[in-house]
Scaffold this motif. Structure first.
Motif, PDB file in Angstrom:
ATOM      1  N   LEU A 104      -9.610   4.571  10.902  1.00 11.52           N
ATOM      2  CA  LEU A 104      -9.101   5.561   9.947  1.00 11.52           C
ATOM      3  C   LEU A 104      -7.612   5.787  10.161  1.00 11.52           C
ATOM      4  O   LEU A 104      -6.841   5.873   9.196  1.00 11.52           O
ATOM      5  CB  LEU A 104      -9.879   6.873  10.093  1.00 11.52           C
ATOM      6  CG  LEU A 104      -9.523   7.982   9.124  1.00 11.52           C
ATOM      7  CD1 LEU A 104      -9.794   7.541   7.682  1.00 11.52           C
ATOM      8  CD2 LEU A 104     -10.322   9.236   9.438  1.00 11.52           C
ATOM      9  N   LEU A 105      -7.189   5.854  11.423  1.00 11.94           N
ATOM     10  CA  LEU A 105      -5.764   6.004  11.723  1.00 11.94           C
ATOM     11  C   LEU A 105      -4.978   4.796  11.210  1.00 11.94           C
ATOM     12  O   LEU A 105      -3.895   4.949  10.638  1.00 11.94           O
ATOM     13  CB  LEU A 105      -5.535   6.174  13.221  1.00 11.94           C
ATOM     14  CG  LEU A 105      -4.068   6.199  13.634  1.00 11.94           C
ATOM     15  CD1 LEU A 105      -3.419   7.503  13.220  1.00 11.94           C
ATOM     16  CD2 LEU A 105      -3.912   5.960  15.100  1.00 11.94           C
ATOM     17  N   ALA A 106      -5.520   3.595  11.386  1.00 12.34           N
ATOM     18  CA  ALA A 106      -4.823   2.384  10.935  1.00 12.34           C
ATOM     19  C   ALA A 106      -4.660   2.382   9.422  1.00 12.34           C
ATOM     20  O   ALA A 106      -3.576   2.059   8.905  1.00 12.34           O
ATOM     21  CB  ALA A 106      -5.589   1.146  11.389  1.00 12.34           C
ATOM     22  N   ILE A 107      -5.688   2.777   8.706  1.00 11.30           N
ATOM     23  CA  ILE A 107      -5.599   2.842   7.241  1.00 11.30           C
ATOM     24  C   ILE A 107      -4.549   3.860   6.823  1.00 11.30           C
ATOM     25  O   ILE A 107      -3.704   3.583   5.959  1.00 11.30           O
ATOM     26  CB  ILE A 107      -6.979   3.175   6.639  1.00 11.30           C
ATOM     27  CG1 ILE A 107      -7.931   2.003   6.840  1.00 11.30           C
ATOM     28  CG2 ILE A 107      -6.866   3.527   5.164  1.00 11.30           C
ATOM     29  CD1 ILE A 107      -9.376   2.332   6.536  1.00 11.30           C
ATOM     30  N   CYS A 108      -4.593   5.047   7.448  1.00  9.25           N
ATOM     31  CA  CYS A 108      -3.609   6.091   7.117  1.00  9.25           C
ATOM     32  C   CYS A 108      -2.192   5.635   7.467  1.00  9.25           C
ATOM     33  O   CYS A 108      -1.250   5.910   6.723  1.00  9.25           O
ATOM     34  CB  CYS A 108      -3.947   7.388   7.852  1.00  9.25           C
ATOM     35  SG  CYS A 108      -5.455   8.167   7.264  1.00  9.25           S
ATOM     36  N   THR A 109      -2.040   4.928   8.587  1.00 11.15           N
ATOM     37  CA  THR A 109      -0.717   4.446   8.986  1.00 11.15           C
ATOM     38  C   THR A 109      -0.185   3.421   7.997  1.00 11.15           C
ATOM     39  O   THR A 109       0.988   3.468   7.607  1.00 11.15           O
ATOM     40  CB  THR A 109      -0.767   3.849  10.401  1.00 11.15           C
ATOM     41  OG1 THR A 109      -1.234   4.853  11.302  1.00 11.15           O
ATOM     42  CG2 THR A 109       0.593   3.371  10.849  1.00 11.15           C
TER      43      THR A 109
ATOM     44  N   ILE B 284      -0.963   3.066   4.824  1.00  9.97           N
ATOM     45  CA  ILE B 284      -0.616   3.739   3.573  1.00  9.97           C
ATOM     46  C   ILE B 284       0.660   4.559   3.752  1.00  9.97           C
ATOM     47  O   ILE B 284       1.544   4.553   2.894  1.00  9.97           O
ATOM     48  CB  ILE B 284      -1.791   4.627   3.097  1.00  9.97           C
ATOM     49  CG1 ILE B 284      -2.993   3.749   2.724  1.00  9.97           C
ATOM     50  CG2 ILE B 284      -1.383   5.495   1.918  1.00  9.97           C
ATOM     51  CD1 ILE B 284      -4.267   4.538   2.461  1.00  9.97           C
ATOM     52  N   GLY B 285       0.769   5.291   4.884  1.00  5.30           N
ATOM     53  CA  GLY B 285       1.953   6.115   5.137  1.00  5.30           C
ATOM     54  C   GLY B 285       3.226   5.292   5.246  1.00  5.30           C
ATOM     55  O   GLY B 285       4.264   5.664   4.687  1.00  5.30           O
ATOM     56  N   VAL B 286       3.158   4.173   5.960  1.00  2.00           N
ATOM     57  CA  VAL B 286       4.340   3.312   6.101  1.00  2.00           C
ATOM     58  C   VAL B 286       4.724   2.711   4.748  1.00  2.00           C
ATOM     59  O   VAL B 286       5.906   2.619   4.406  1.00  2.00           O
ATOM     60  CB  VAL B 286       4.077   2.211   7.156  1.00  2.00           C
ATOM     61  CG1 VAL B 286       5.146   1.136   7.123  1.00  2.00           C
ATOM     62  CG2 VAL B 286       4.012   2.840   8.544  1.00  2.00           C
ATOM     63  N   PHE B 287       3.722   2.335   3.955  1.00  2.00           N
ATOM     64  CA  PHE B 287       4.001   1.786   2.621  1.00  2.00           C
ATOM     65  C   PHE B 287       4.694   2.836   1.737  1.00  2.00           C
ATOM     66  O   PHE B 287       5.711   2.548   1.095  1.00  2.00           O
ATOM     67  CB  PHE B 287       2.696   1.307   1.971  1.00  2.00           C
ATOM     68  CG  PHE B 287       2.886   0.762   0.586  1.00  2.00           C
ATOM     69  CD1 PHE B 287       3.503  -0.463   0.392  1.00  2.00           C
ATOM     70  CD2 PHE B 287       2.453   1.472  -0.515  1.00  2.00           C
ATOM     71  CE1 PHE B 287       3.686  -0.969  -0.888  1.00  2.00           C
ATOM     72  CE2 PHE B 287       2.626   0.977  -1.793  1.00  2.00           C
ATOM     73  CZ  PHE B 287       3.246  -0.241  -1.981  1.00  2.00           C
ATOM     74  N   ILE B 288       4.169   4.064   1.754  1.00  2.81           N
ATOM     75  CA  ILE B 288       4.799   5.137   0.963  1.00  2.81           C
ATOM     76  C   ILE B 288       6.187   5.446   1.499  1.00  2.81           C
ATOM     77  O   ILE B 288       7.134   5.680   0.736  1.00  2.81           O
ATOM     78  CB  ILE B 288       3.905   6.394   0.946  1.00  2.81           C
ATOM     79  CG1 ILE B 288       2.617   6.103   0.170  1.00  2.81           C
ATOM     80  CG2 ILE B 288       4.627   7.583   0.322  1.00  2.81           C
ATOM     81  CD1 ILE B 288       1.581   7.206   0.247  1.00  2.81           C
ATOM     82  N   GLY B 289       6.366   5.440   2.838  1.00  4.56           N
ATOM     83  CA  GLY B 289       7.679   5.669   3.438  1.00  4.56           C
ATOM     84  C   GLY B 289       8.688   4.607   3.042  1.00  4.56           C
ATOM     85  O   GLY B 289       9.858   4.900   2.776  1.00  4.56           O
ATOM     86  N   ASP B 290       8.228   3.348   2.995  1.00  2.00           N
ATOM     87  CA  ASP B 290       9.113   2.264   2.542  1.00  2.00           C
ATOM     88  C   ASP B 290       9.476   2.435   1.069  1.00  2.00           C
ATOM     89  O   ASP B 290      10.620   2.203   0.676  1.00  2.00           O
ATOM     90  CB  ASP B 290       8.453   0.903   2.773  1.00  2.00           C
ATOM     91  CG  ASP B 290       8.435   0.502   4.238  1.00  2.00           C
ATOM     92  OD1 ASP B 290       9.253   1.055   5.008  1.00  2.00           O
ATOM     93  OD2 ASP B 290       7.609  -0.346   4.604  1.00  2.00           O
TER      94      ASP B 290
END
Length: 160
Positions: free
Chosen positions: A8-13, A15-21
């Motif tokens: 779950l952390l990997a999925i959130c990470t 998605i978060g990194v993609f949105i941050g980029d």
């Protein structure tokens, strides 16, 4: 079951990194803008959603909580990769934004603390706080059989 928390952390990470980029591209900055923070907010939201819908058994909950507590070390590690010296050389706007963000967070915490205060609970707890203060000061006298544990609340009846 901890592995599901890691998944779950990997999925959130991701998605978060993609949105941050995407935010970095939108702001024309050659960096990830808030990807780790977005990932942690997604992790919190996913944990709340799974808890409400009964999809978070005890083992998975422990795995998610473990990684949620690792938030600060992860942020420190990510911040260590950033070039802070170059950002500060870029102008005083970085310092103004940092001081402004911290001030806004302090104000928000104070406002939430003030609005969320339970006044009725304070009236019930106040005698206990006074007793605690007497215990700390060393002036507390424990109640015996002859002395009541609480002082009378009103005038004593004079005649019966």
């Amino acid at each position: 079951m901890t592995i599901f928390g890691v998944a779950l952390l990997a999925i959130c990470t991701l998605i978060g990194v993609f949105i941050g980029d995407l935010l970095g591209v939108a702001l024309q900055v050659k960096a990830n803008v808030g990807g780790v923070g977005i990932a942690m907010m997604l992790l919190i939201a996913a944990r709340v959603w799974l808890t409400r819908h009964g999809g978070l058994p005890h083992g998975i909950k422990l795995g998610v909580e473990f990684w949620a507590t690792m938030y600060i070390p992860i942020v420190v590690a990510m911040a260590a990769q950033q070039n802070v010296v170059a950002a500060v050389r870029g102008g005083p706007i970085v310092l103004i934004a940092g001081v402004g963000a911290v001030s806004l967070c302090f104000a928000a915490v104070a406002l939430i603390g003030h609005l969320g205060r339970d006044r009725t609970h304070e009236a019930e707890v106040e005698p206990e706080l006074e007793r605690g203060g007497k215990v700390i000061a060393g002036s507390f006298q424990p109640a015996t059989r002859n002395t009541p544990s609480r002082p009378p609340r009103g005038p004593e009846p004079c005649c019966t």
